[in-house]
Write a protein that holds these residues in place. Structure first.
Motif, PDB file in Angstrom:
ATOM      1  N   ALA A 150     -61.111  10.811 -12.347  1.00 22.50           N
ATOM      2  CA  ALA A 150     -61.336  10.763 -13.795  1.00 22.50           C
ATOM      3  C   ALA A 150     -60.492  11.790 -14.543  1.00 22.50           C
ATOM      4  O   ALA A 150     -60.026  11.530 -15.655  1.00 22.50           O
ATOM      5  CB  ALA A 150     -62.811  10.985 -14.089  1.00 22.50           C
ATOM      6  N   ASP A 151     -60.247  12.963 -13.931  1.00 19.19           N
ATOM      7  CA  ASP A 151     -59.445  13.978 -14.630  1.00 19.19           C
ATOM      8  C   ASP A 151     -57.944  13.750 -14.445  1.00 19.19           C
ATOM      9  O   ASP A 151     -57.117  14.514 -14.940  1.00 19.19           O
ATOM     10  CB  ASP A 151     -59.827  15.388 -14.148  1.00 19.19           C
ATOM     11  N   GLY A 152     -57.579  12.690 -13.713  1.00 21.06           N
ATOM     12  CA  GLY A 152     -56.171  12.317 -13.588  1.00 21.06           C
ATOM     13  C   GLY A 152     -55.395  13.139 -12.579  1.00 21.06           C
ATOM     14  O   GLY A 152     -54.166  13.043 -12.521  1.00 21.06           O
ATOM     15  N   THR A 153     -56.064  13.938 -11.745  1.00 18.18           N
ATOM     16  CA  THR A 153     -55.302  14.857 -10.886  1.00 18.18           C
ATOM     17  C   THR A 153     -54.970  14.302  -9.500  1.00 18.18           C
ATOM     18  O   THR A 153     -53.938  14.632  -8.948  1.00 18.18           O
ATOM     19  CB  THR A 153     -56.060  16.188 -10.704  1.00 18.18           C
ATOM     20  N   ARG A 200     -56.366   9.098 -25.461  1.00 15.01           N
ATOM     21  CA  ARG A 200     -56.410   7.758 -26.066  1.00 15.01           C
ATOM     22  C   ARG A 200     -57.202   6.739 -25.269  1.00 15.01           C
ATOM     23  O   ARG A 200     -57.445   5.645 -25.751  1.00 15.01           O
ATOM     24  CB  ARG A 200     -54.992   7.216 -26.217  1.00 15.01           C
ATOM     25  N   GLY A 201     -57.512   7.014 -23.992  1.00 19.53           N
ATOM     26  CA  GLY A 201     -58.264   6.051 -23.182  1.00 19.53           C
ATOM     27  C   GLY A 201     -57.344   5.045 -22.509  1.00 19.53           C
ATOM     28  O   GLY A 201     -57.681   4.464 -21.488  1.00 19.53           O
ATOM     29  N   HIS A 202     -56.137   4.837 -23.102  1.00 21.86           N
ATOM     30  CA  HIS A 202     -55.184   3.883 -22.523  1.00 21.86           C
ATOM     31  C   HIS A 202     -53.799   4.294 -22.999  1.00 21.86           C
ATOM     32  O   HIS A 202     -53.618   4.619 -24.171  1.00 21.86           O
ATOM     33  CB  HIS A 202     -55.520   2.467 -23.001  1.00 21.86           C
ATOM     34  N   TYR A 203     -52.816   4.308 -22.105  1.00 21.24           N
ATOM     35  CA  TYR A 203     -51.477   4.728 -22.534  1.00 21.24           C
ATOM     36  C   TYR A 203     -50.427   4.152 -21.599  1.00 21.24           C
ATOM     37  O   TYR A 203     -50.652   4.063 -20.387  1.00 21.24           O
ATOM     38  CB  TYR A 203     -51.391   6.262 -22.519  1.00 21.24           C
ATOM     39  N   SER A 204     -49.276   3.742 -22.158  1.00 22.57           N
ATOM     40  CA  SER A 204     -48.177   3.228 -21.332  1.00 22.57           C
ATOM     41  C   SER A 204     -46.964   4.120 -21.541  1.00 22.57           C
ATOM     42  O   SER A 204     -46.696   4.531 -22.670  1.00 22.57           O
ATOM     43  CB  SER A 204     -47.796   1.814 -21.765  1.00 22.57           C
ATOM     44  N   PHE A 205     -46.274   4.398 -20.477  1.00 20.98           N
ATOM     45  CA  PHE A 205     -45.061   5.214 -20.613  1.00 20.98           C
ATOM     46  C   PHE A 205     -44.103   4.947 -19.459  1.00 20.98           C
ATOM     47  O   PHE A 205     -44.461   4.281 -18.488  1.00 20.98           O
ATOM     48  CB  PHE A 205     -45.401   6.705 -20.690  1.00 20.98           C
ATOM     49  N   GLU A 206     -42.888   5.463 -19.611  1.00 19.54           N
ATOM     50  CA  GLU A 206     -41.905   5.324 -18.532  1.00 19.54           C
ATOM     51  C   GLU A 206     -41.653   6.684 -17.937  1.00 19.54           C
ATOM     52  O   GLU A 206     -41.754   7.697 -18.633  1.00 19.54           O
ATOM     53  CB  GLU A 206     -40.607   4.727 -19.075  1.00 19.54           C
ATOM     54  N   SER A 207     -41.375   6.726 -16.635  1.00 24.39           N
ATOM     55  CA  SER A 207     -41.130   8.014 -16.001  1.00 24.39           C
ATOM     56  C   SER A 207     -40.215   7.824 -14.787  1.00 24.39           C
ATOM     57  O   SER A 207     -39.690   6.732 -14.572  1.00 24.39           O
ATOM     58  CB  SER A 207     -42.467   8.619 -15.589  1.00 24.39           C
ATOM     59  N   VAL A 208     -40.043   8.901 -14.031  1.00 22.90           N
ATOM     60  CA  VAL A 208     -39.211   8.811 -12.820  1.00 22.90           C
ATOM     61  C   VAL A 208     -40.064   9.239 -11.638  1.00 22.90           C
ATOM     62  O   VAL A 208     -40.653  10.333 -11.658  1.00 22.90           O
ATOM     63  CB  VAL A 208     -37.970   9.721 -12.930  1.00 22.90           C
ATOM     64  N   HIS A 209     -40.196   8.381 -10.618  1.00 19.92           N
ATOM     65  CA  HIS A 209     -40.952   8.715  -9.419  1.00 19.92           C
ATOM     66  C   HIS A 209     -40.002   9.041  -8.267  1.00 19.92           C
ATOM     67  O   HIS A 209     -38.821   8.695  -8.308  1.00 19.92           O
ATOM     68  CB  HIS A 209     -41.862   7.549  -9.024  1.00 19.92           C
ATOM     69  N   ALA A 210     -40.560   9.748  -7.258  1.00 21.39           N
ATOM     70  CA  ALA A 210     -39.740  10.119  -6.093  1.00 21.39           C
ATOM     71  C   ALA A 210     -40.356   9.509  -4.847  1.00 21.39           C
ATOM     72  O   ALA A 210     -41.581   9.500  -4.689  1.00 21.39           O
ATOM     73  CB  ALA A 210     -39.692  11.632  -5.968  1.00 21.39           C
ATOM     74  N   ASP A 222     -48.771   2.023 -16.734  1.00 18.10           N
ATOM     75  CA  ASP A 222     -49.774   1.578 -17.697  1.00 18.10           C
ATOM     76  C   ASP A 222     -51.109   2.107 -17.178  1.00 18.10           C
ATOM     77  O   ASP A 222     -51.580   1.673 -16.131  1.00 18.10           O
ATOM     78  CB  ASP A 222     -49.752   0.046 -17.713  1.00 18.10           C
ATOM     79  N   ALA A 223     -51.691   3.090 -17.874  1.00 23.22           N
ATOM     80  CA  ALA A 223     -52.886   3.752 -17.339  1.00 23.22           C
ATOM     81  C   ALA A 223     -54.064   3.591 -18.283  1.00 23.22           C
ATOM     82  O   ALA A 223     -53.912   3.636 -19.511  1.00 23.22           O
ATOM     83  CB  ALA A 223     -52.595   5.237 -17.137  1.00 23.22           C
ATOM     84  N   GLY A 224     -55.247   3.371 -17.701  1.00 22.67           N
ATOM     85  CA  GLY A 224     -56.450   3.247 -18.527  1.00 22.67           C
ATOM     86  C   GLY A 224     -57.611   3.967 -17.851  1.00 22.67           C
ATOM     87  O   GLY A 224     -57.598   4.178 -16.634  1.00 22.67           O
ATOM     88  N   ILE A 225     -58.617   4.361 -18.644  1.00 23.17           N
ATOM     89  CA  ILE A 225     -59.768   5.069 -18.070  1.00 23.17           C
ATOM     90  C   ILE A 225     -60.991   4.154 -18.106  1.00 23.17           C
ATOM     91  O   ILE A 225     -61.228   3.462 -19.102  1.00 23.17           O
ATOM     92  CB  ILE A 225     -60.081   6.351 -18.882  1.00 23.17           C
ATOM     93  N   ALA A 226     -61.764   4.154 -17.011  1.00 26.09           N
ATOM     94  CA  ALA A 226     -63.022   3.398 -16.994  1.00 26.09           C
ATOM     95  C   ALA A 226     -64.162   4.381 -17.282  1.00 26.09           C
ATOM     96  O   ALA A 226     -64.174   5.492 -16.750  1.00 26.09           O
ATOM     97  CB  ALA A 226     -63.203   2.759 -15.628  1.00 26.09           C
ATOM     98  N   PHE A 227     -65.124   3.983 -18.144  1.00 19.00           N
ATOM     99  CA  PHE A 227     -66.245   4.846 -18.532  1.00 19.00           C
ATOM    100  C   PHE A 227     -67.567   4.238 -18.064  1.00 19.00           C
ATOM    101  O   PHE A 227     -67.672   3.016 -17.933  1.00 19.00           O
ATOM    102  CB  PHE A 227     -66.294   4.994 -20.053  1.00 19.00           C
ATOM    103  N   ASP A 228     -68.595   5.083 -17.854  1.00 23.82           N
ATOM    104  CA  ASP A 228     -69.928   4.535 -17.569  1.00 23.82           C
ATOM    105  C   ASP A 228     -70.653   4.266 -18.892  1.00 23.82           C
ATOM    106  O   ASP A 228     -70.082   4.490 -19.976  1.00 23.82           O
ATOM    107  CB  ASP A 228     -70.717   5.464 -16.629  1.00 23.82           C
ATOM    108  N   GLN A 229     -71.944   3.797 -18.802  1.00 25.34           N
ATOM    109  CA  GLN A 229     -72.656   3.430 -20.044  1.00 25.34           C
ATOM    110  C   GLN A 229     -72.786   4.602 -21.004  1.00 25.34           C
ATOM    111  O   GLN A 229     -72.906   4.427 -22.204  1.00 25.34           O
ATOM    112  CB  GLN A 229     -74.079   2.921 -19.759  1.00 25.34           C
ATOM    113  N   GLY A 231     -70.528   6.810 -21.573  1.00 27.04           N
ATOM    114  CA  GLY A 231     -69.218   7.250 -22.075  1.00 27.04           C
ATOM    115  C   GLY A 231     -68.578   8.310 -21.197  1.00 27.04           C
ATOM    116  O   GLY A 231     -67.596   8.939 -21.602  1.00 27.04           O
ATOM    117  N   LYS A 232     -69.120   8.503 -19.992  1.00 29.50           N
ATOM    118  CA  LYS A 232     -68.547   9.517 -19.097  1.00 29.50           C
ATOM    119  C   LYS A 232     -67.415   8.859 -18.295  1.00 29.50           C
ATOM    120  O   LYS A 232     -67.612   7.784 -17.732  1.00 29.50           O
ATOM    121  CB  LYS A 232     -69.655  10.017 -18.168  1.00 29.50           C
ATOM    122  N   PRO A 233     -66.208   9.504 -18.254  1.00 31.20           N
ATOM    123  CA  PRO A 233     -65.103   8.882 -17.510  1.00 31.20           C
ATOM    124  C   PRO A 233     -65.441   8.746 -16.034  1.00 31.20           C
ATOM    125  O   PRO A 233     -65.970   9.688 -15.429  1.00 31.20           O
ATOM    126  CB  PRO A 233     -63.937   9.852 -17.699  1.00 31.20           C
TER     127      PRO A 233
END
Ligand code: ADP
Length: 638
Positions: A150-153, A200-210, A222-229, A231-233
């Motif tokens: 949820a924290d994206g790490t 934003r809850g949803h975001y698209s971007f371009e990047s470079v991967h290795a 293209d990344a999005g977050i799923a929440f519980d009832q 509103g907790k990610p």
């Protein structure tokens, strides 16, 4: 009796209140004896409505048969059975029920009742199906799909395509840092973008991967977050696509487009340069051929010179057309599109084409619509187009034939039609007529031509926002139609002024006039006219900015200003002259063919001191100059 509830009523309470549905049936005919409250609610029927009914009264016959068979097997076995998840279709919808059924018998006797217990598991079932679908997509997608904490790490799960894309085993990535696959130089940026997803809850971007081997590649994310009832990610779901091929294609396309544009530009410039270069020696050839023609020549020599002249003129026409076409293609053909009266243009075309028509013994007929009628066009180019079409109508005609020129209006358009009684155009070949160098079989017919005329006409007419078309006549010959936009009639011309002003002695006006005009021919006319005023110094400026600079430097006594200038609009030049204290006091007279009443009034209100319409009325020009310039200087006292 002690008043406490007996065992049977208590069982009744249990029977009615348990959340599962309970159906009690007679074993011999499987008719319903009792249905508890949950069962009645599910079927939306009361105990009274259900008592004595069989499954055939409730379900459709196919489902009822299936159930009936299963229940009879249970009865025969005498053992309880788990029927598992069964799908039932009711008028209220489709459901999944988890069903168990058990035969009940007095000790030693055959079962007399059958008890069926059912639980509505539709929701669980749908969830499981959705999960299976998602799992299938996750496992088999050919792009990367990852579940991130949820924290994206860190990665909670990655699909096989994602692992393959990066050259890792799945196990090496699950639990690893999200940044493990990001190219080192892009990590800082990606960390910032991950915060953006959180925001934003949803975001698209371009990047470079290795990849694991260190090589890098571009990705679209293209990344999005799923929440519980509450509103907790819960987690982040991310789609990752390798866009290397797309990027390469894009780059290739961009480079190819730039290259094509460069090549086209280079071609146009080359043609334009070459045409200029060819004209110079050609002028010498044509000039000296004409000089030679004036000598006393033998018949043979004279015929040879005629050949040189004819070929030279043909070449000149070709060069002129190629030059015009290349200028149009490179967007460098200067057009001055303004309201043009078609009547004098028609008269001029007829006058100029009369000798050619007479030579070919073809009659030129003025059709209808030759009175004043305004179109939006460049006067010189409109004349060129009509001359070309009329010239063709004469060339491809027959002796004793005719060419009719007429003009008609329809809505906001004006149509010029040139019809002839000539040999006509072949069926289905109207498009070929406008193709460059295509003479439709007339190459060695003896009729002079380059095959470029109509192609140039089409480019010119389209540059004037119009169209040109050709059609076969029902009888003989063909009709060419040029359609242009109608224009508002310009300001009514004032009565001709007194022509005595033309007399150089009648006026001794002196002063400096700055003439801001880009068309050399127009400037030459003004120069010729002002030759009638010996005390006048004329300064030319071909562009607006240069005109403004010359006005500040020389402070002329009068400025003649054209509205169509190559760099800035004449109207802006007027405003900037009026705003600058150095030039604000200099009278400005507009000289333009764009003379609709609204425009004239607007410019006069904006500060212009006069308005001269083109083609210039010489007497009016001189009168305006005389009225605005200071009179003759008093000779200094001796
Ligand atoms: P050209 O220099 O050959 O006259 P154009 O581009 O003006 O070139 O015309 C292209 C071709 O269209 C001509 O060669 C001729 O075959 C045909 N064409 C043009 N005008 C007419 C016409 N009025 N009647 C018949 N054919 C025509």
């Amino acid at each position: 009796m002690d008043g406490s509830p007996g065992p049977l009523p208590l069982l009744d309470v249990v029977f009615e209140t348990i959340p599962s549905m309970v159906f009690v049936k007679r074993a011999d005919d499987l008719t319903l004896l009792r249905v508890n409250a949950a069962g009645q609610r599910f079927l939306q029927r009361s105990q009274a409505e259900l008592a004595g009914k069989t499954l055939f009264d409730i379900l459709d016959s196919e489902q009822a048969t299936r159930f009936d068979r299963a229940e009879r097997e249970v009865l025969a076995s005498g053992e309880p059975a788990d029927l598992g998840d069964v799908r039932v279709r009711l008028p209220t919808g489709d459901f999944w029920l988890w069903v168990q059924t058990a035969p009940v018998a007095e000790q030693g006797a055959r079962p007399s009742i059958l008890v069926t217990i059912a639980r509505d598991v539709t929701e669980k079932h749908l969830l499981r199906a959705a999960n299976q679908r998602w799992q299938l997509a996750f496992e088999h997608a050919d792009w990367g799909v990852v579940i991130v904490s949820a924290d994206g790490t860190c990665f909670e799960d990655v699909n096989p395509a994602f692992a393959r894309m990066h050259g890792y085993e799945r196990e090496e990535l699950i639990g690893a840092s999200r940044l493990k696959v990001v190219a080192p130089e892009a990590r800082e940026e990606v960390a910032r973008l991950l915060d953006m997803v959180a925001e934003r809850g949803h975001y698209s971007f371009e990047s470079v991967h290795a990849r694991k081997d260190g090589s890098t590649f571009p990705v679209a994310i293209d990344a999005g977050i799923a929440f519980d009832q509450n509103g907790k990610p819960l987690f982040r779901a991310v789609n990752v696509q390798d866009v290397s091929v797309l990027k390469l294609t894009e780059q290739g396309l961009r480079a190819a487009r730039a290259e094509a544009e460069r090549a086209n530009q280079a071609k146009s410039e080359f043609l334009s340069r070459m045409s200029h270069e060819l004209r110079t020696p050609l002028n010498v050839i044509l000039g000296f051929s004409q000089v030679l023609q004036m000598d006393h020549l033998t018949a043979d020599q004279s015929e040879s010179i005629d050949h040189i002249l004819r070929a030279g003129r043909h070449l000149l026409a070709l060069i002129d057309d190629v030059l015009d076409i290349s200028r149009i293609e490179s967007g460098k053909l200067p057009l001055s599109i303004e309201p043009v009266d078609a009547a004098p243009v028609f008269a001029e075309v007829l006058r100029l084409m009369e000798p050619a028509a007479a030579r070919a013994r073809v009659q030129l007929i003025r059709g209808s619509g030759h009175q004043s009628c305004f179109v939006l066009a460049d006067r010189q180019r409109l004349t060129q187009v009509l001359m070309n079409v009329v010239s063709n109508a004469i060339k491809y005609n027959v002796e004793g034939g005719f060419v009719r020129i007429e003009c008609s209006h329809s809505g906001s358009l004006v149509e010029f039609a040139v019809s002839d009684s000539g040999i006509g155009i072949p069926q289905d070949d109207t498009d070929r007529l406008f193709a460059p160098f295509d003479r439709l079989g007339f190459e060695s017919s003896g009729i002079e031509g380059t095959g470029l005329g109509l192609s140039l006409c089409r480019s010119l007419v389209e540059a004037m926002d119009g169209s040109i078309a050709a059609a076969r006549n029902t009888g003989r010959g063909s009709t060419f139609t040029v359609t242009l936009k109608k224009a508002e009639a310009p300001y009514p011309l004032e009565p001709r002024p007194d022509t005595s002003v033309l007399d150089p002695v009648a006026s001794a006006t002196t002063g400096t006039i700055l003439c801001i005009e880009d068309n050399l021919a127009n400037f030459k006319v003004i120069q010729h006219v002002l030759a009638h005023r010996q005390g006048i110094v004329l300064i030319p400026a071909m562009q607006g900015e240069i005109g403004l600079q010359l006005a500040r430097d020389h402070r002329p006594d009068l400025i003649l200003l054209d509205l169509h200038l190559p760099d800035i609009p004449g109207e802006e030049v007027l405003q900037r002259l009026l705003q600058n204290p150095l030039t604000a006091g200099i009278p400005v007279v507009i000289a333009s063919a764009d003379a609709t009443p609204r425009r004239v009034e607007h410019l006069l209100q904006s500060g212009a001191r006069g308005y001269l319409t083109k083609p210039l009325d010489i007497a009016k020009l001189l009168q305006t100059v005389d009225s605005l310039l200071p009179g003759p200087q008093e000779p200094p006292p001796s």
